[in-house]
Design a protein around this motif. Structure first.
Motif, PDB file in Angstrom:
ATOM      1  N   THR B 104       0.852  -1.189   0.000  1.00  0.00           N
ATOM      2  CA  THR B 104       0.000   0.000   0.000  1.00  0.00           C
ATOM      3  C   THR B 104       0.892   1.245   0.000  1.00  0.00           C
ATOM      4  O   THR B 104       1.572   1.533   0.986  1.00  0.00           O
ATOM      5  CB  THR B 104      -0.898  -0.023   1.259  1.00  0.00           C
ATOM      6  N   GLU B 105       0.886   1.966  -1.117  1.00  0.00           N
ATOM      7  CA  GLU B 105       1.863   3.042  -1.296  1.00  0.00           C
ATOM      8  C   GLU B 105       1.800   4.071  -0.168  1.00  0.00           C
ATOM      9  O   GLU B 105       2.829   4.470   0.384  1.00  0.00           O
ATOM     10  CB  GLU B 105       1.655   3.750  -2.647  1.00  0.00           C
ATOM     11  N   ASP B 106       0.585   4.493   0.167  1.00  0.00           N
ATOM     12  CA  ASP B 106       0.481   5.565   1.161  1.00  0.00           C
ATOM     13  C   ASP B 106       0.877   5.096   2.563  1.00  0.00           C
ATOM     14  O   ASP B 106       1.148   5.915   3.443  1.00  0.00           O
ATOM     15  CB  ASP B 106      -0.947   6.125   1.193  1.00  0.00           C
ATOM     16  N   LEU B 107       0.906   3.780   2.756  1.00  0.00           N
ATOM     17  CA  LEU B 107       1.295   3.236   4.059  1.00  0.00           C
ATOM     18  C   LEU B 107       2.812   3.306   4.270  1.00  0.00           C
ATOM     19  O   LEU B 107       3.296   3.146   5.384  1.00  0.00           O
ATOM     20  CB  LEU B 107       0.829   1.776   4.152  1.00  0.00           C
ATOM     21  N   SER B 108       3.565   3.590   3.191  1.00  0.00           N
ATOM     22  CA  SER B 108       5.028   3.664   3.341  1.00  0.00           C
ATOM     23  C   SER B 108       5.409   4.775   4.314  1.00  0.00           C
ATOM     24  O   SER B 108       6.454   4.713   4.961  1.00  0.00           O
ATOM     25  CB  SER B 108       5.684   3.901   1.981  1.00  0.00           C
ATOM     26  N   GLY B 129       0.485  -6.288  19.587  1.00  0.00           N
ATOM     27  CA  GLY B 129       1.861  -6.793  19.533  1.00  0.00           C
ATOM     28  C   GLY B 129       2.305  -7.162  18.134  1.00  0.00           C
ATOM     29  O   GLY B 129       3.188  -8.006  17.955  1.00  0.00           O
ATOM     30  N   ILE B 130       1.706  -6.528  17.122  1.00  0.00           N
ATOM     31  CA  ILE B 130       2.134  -6.813  15.745  1.00  0.00           C
ATOM     32  C   ILE B 130       2.870  -5.605  15.160  1.00  0.00           C
ATOM     33  O   ILE B 130       2.791  -4.491  15.680  1.00  0.00           O
ATOM     34  CB  ILE B 130       0.953  -7.180  14.814  1.00  0.00           C
ATOM     35  N   THR B 131       3.578  -5.856  14.059  1.00  0.00           N
ATOM     36  CA  THR B 131       4.309  -4.815  13.340  1.00  0.00           C
ATOM     37  C   THR B 131       3.670  -4.638  11.965  1.00  0.00           C
ATOM     38  O   THR B 131       3.325  -5.624  11.319  1.00  0.00           O
ATOM     39  CB  THR B 131       5.785  -5.235  13.162  1.00  0.00           C
ATOM     40  N   VAL B 132       3.530  -3.379  11.539  1.00  0.00           N
ATOM     41  CA  VAL B 132       2.947  -3.070  10.229  1.00  0.00           C
ATOM     42  C   VAL B 132       3.945  -2.214   9.447  1.00  0.00           C
ATOM     43  O   VAL B 132       4.401  -1.175   9.949  1.00  0.00           O
ATOM     44  CB  VAL B 132       1.618  -2.294  10.387  1.00  0.00           C
ATOM     45  N   VAL B 133       4.300  -2.649   8.237  1.00  0.00           N
ATOM     46  CA  VAL B 133       5.264  -1.916   7.405  1.00  0.00           C
ATOM     47  C   VAL B 133       4.760  -1.842   5.965  1.00  0.00           C
ATOM     48  O   VAL B 133       4.318  -2.853   5.412  1.00  0.00           O
ATOM     49  CB  VAL B 133       6.650  -2.617   7.410  1.00  0.00           C
ATOM     50  N   GLY B 134       4.835  -0.662   5.368  1.00  0.00           N
ATOM     51  CA  GLY B 134       4.578  -0.517   3.938  1.00  0.00           C
ATOM     52  C   GLY B 134       5.891  -0.489   3.189  1.00  0.00           C
ATOM     53  O   GLY B 134       6.805   0.252   3.572  1.00  0.00           O
ATOM     54  N   THR B 135       5.996  -1.277   2.119  1.00  0.00           N
ATOM     55  CA  THR B 135       7.252  -1.306   1.369  1.00  0.00           C
ATOM     56  C   THR B 135       6.983  -1.540  -0.114  1.00  0.00           C
ATOM     57  O   THR B 135       5.838  -1.568  -0.553  1.00  0.00           O
ATOM     58  CB  THR B 135       8.232  -2.346   1.932  1.00  0.00           C
ATOM     59  N   GLY B 136       8.027  -1.698  -0.872  1.00  0.00           N
ATOM     60  CA  GLY B 136       7.932  -1.871  -2.320  1.00  0.00           C
ATOM     61  C   GLY B 136       9.180  -1.286  -2.934  1.00  0.00           C
ATOM     62  O   GLY B 136      10.147  -0.986  -2.234  1.00  0.00           O
TER      63      GLY B 136
END
Lengths: 323, 323
Positions: B104-108, B129-136
């Motif tokens: 998800t681009e805007d999540l970067s 307790g989770i991790t969320v990362v936007g990448t690409g």
């Protein structure tokens, strides 16, 4: 409204040429506070004056413990190339609870050549709750961290080739001596055999690439040969520098090939990373990465990520980009 | 003797063209185990078959929760470009205790355009307790992570300029549509005004550079303009693609300038990062970074570092290179 974070209390161990440049950069950077400097060669003198700056009010001490006694949170250890040589400084940092960022080449991947010392440092660091990292431009960046970073957009990496060509005419005299400039070929061979000549850290960079790819190499093969001066009038027949390679092998296949040339008047200085894989990548640093300022930059940039990494002996591959 | 680590249990959310390529790469990579796939468009079908592969024994579900129910440790969320659109998937991942890697681009850099949603996601992630990362590849690499990585060998960065030129003839049809290929200039302007046209994530990349430099920008200025086709016979006067810029300003100074051209037949496709500072750096990716495979590579490479990062909404700047 945000409040500025308190400054980080920094000590420097070793006031050689890189140490002096690091001192100047620490003094110039907001958020860093120089609280101690150790170097037996300059004990009792003002660290700023030794570094060619205005006096900075920090007196150089002979021993590391004294330099850390003023509440240093991180020790920049810039005093030696070999892992064994910096163990006393690391132990002093552990006793003081200070993290360690070091330009000690072999510490960039201490596990490669000195696994027992690496385990010892790791145990010391974990027991004290400190982090120890070796970094710099090479090892520490051009031939390891950068290619590994690039590999992170590849679905598949078949082989990585890294080339660095440095014209040592643009570098410090000790570096020219380290690569054998002016020696006869016989003197060069003797210097290599006695381990006085070489660029330290190239096999370590190669080993780091294997770790970064998640495929530790079975074997790293190293070679060193002289570059012989052929230009008329400039010590013809003498050594102009060296060519060094490190090849990372896994299961009989060459996965990484690092080629370093450091010589007087080397044509077309540059850094290049080529990844064979999906997608392939061909990355050129035009003119190359200027070694001395980049080493200083790498040291300063590593301070906060090192402090944020968990306890133990780490590598540049464990450092995040923002804290 | 070492024992292989257990495989990581992976679910995929979204079986568009990138989703299918990611599925193929997950299936091909040792250490990853595909345990669920969600996409309402293909519910009930075998995920391998949908992706043009052999059947893989994983049936696509309509809802995300069902795809995560089989013990997924990480959800690869590849279904949308906007932060709001993926919040339900992130909430399902939080409920299942699965980390999230997303294209998800805007999540970067969700904090840039949607700070309230970013805070909400961060709170949800921390609570679970989770991790969320936007990448690409872009955003996520060429125009943010790579320039920030390069800046880490600079003692001083005055300005960063990043250029990416993509010939969209070599890319997927949806991408050509997204950059306006074949439209009239008026249709292009209307599409930009309606936010249907643009490369998503460029301002986010710019904001990430500010964070990576430790100097959050006051302001990011964006512009989009059409590239008009001038070659005879190929829709002359129509739009061939777009030129987009994002400029990061701090204290009235331009610190970062990102220029992206994505057009049909763009000459000399490449990526380039120039850092003005000490030392200066000029880095060229010859031919550019191939977008689709690099996106797949970035997603797969992010899995383990994301799982190793602390809980919360993170960015690519928080990912280490080796776990």
């Amino acid at each position: 409204m945000t409040t500025a974070a308190p400054s980080i209390r920094v000590a420097i161990v070793g006031l050689g040429s890189i140490g002096r440049e690091v001192l100047a950069a620490v003094r110039a950077r907001p958020g860093l506070d120089l609280v101690g400097v150790a170097d037996p060669a300059f004990a009792g003198r003002d660290a700023g004056e030794v570094s060619g700056l205005e006096p900075c009010g920090v007196t150089v001490t002979a021993d590391v413990a004294s330099a850390l006694a003023n509440g240093a949170e991180v020790a920049l250890v810039l005093s030696a190339s070999g892992v064994a040589d910096v163990i006393p400084a690391i132990e002093a940092a552990a006793a003081a609870g200070a993290d360690v960022v070091s330009t000690t080449e072999d510490l960039s991947c201490a596990d490669f050549a000195t696994p027992e010392l690496a385990r010892k440092i790791d145990a010391t660091a974990r027991a004290a709750g400190i982090t120890v990292v070796g970094t710099g431009v090479n090892p520490g960046f051009v031939m390891d961290r950068l290619p590994v970073t690039l590999s992170k957009v590849c679905v598949r990496v078949d082989r990585i080739e890294v080339t660095r060509v440095v014209d040592v005419a643009t570098r410090r005299a000790p570096l020219r001596a380290k690569v054998g400039v002016g020696l006869t070929p016989d003197e060069f061979d003797a210097g290599v055999a006695a381990r006085r000549l070489s660029h330290r850290g190239l096999p370590e960079s190669c080993a780091l690439i294997g770790i970064g790819l998640g495929r530790r190499f079975d074997r790293v093969q190293s070679t060193i040969e002289p570059v012989i001066e052929e230009r008329p009038g400039v010590l013809p027949g003498r050594v102009a520098g060296l060519r060094q390679t490190a090849i990372g092998m896994l299961g009989g296949r060459e996965i990484a090939c690092l080629r370093l040339e450091m010589s007087l008047g080397a044509p077309n200085p540059h850094d290049r990373v080529r990844i064979e894989g999906e997608p392939p990548l061909d990355v050129l640093i035009q003119g190359g990465t200027a070694g001395d300022p980049a080493t200083v930059g790498a040291v300063l940039s590593a301070i906060e990520p090192t402090m944020a990494a968990g306890p133990g002996l780490k590598t540049v591959l464990d450092l995040v980009l923002a804290v």
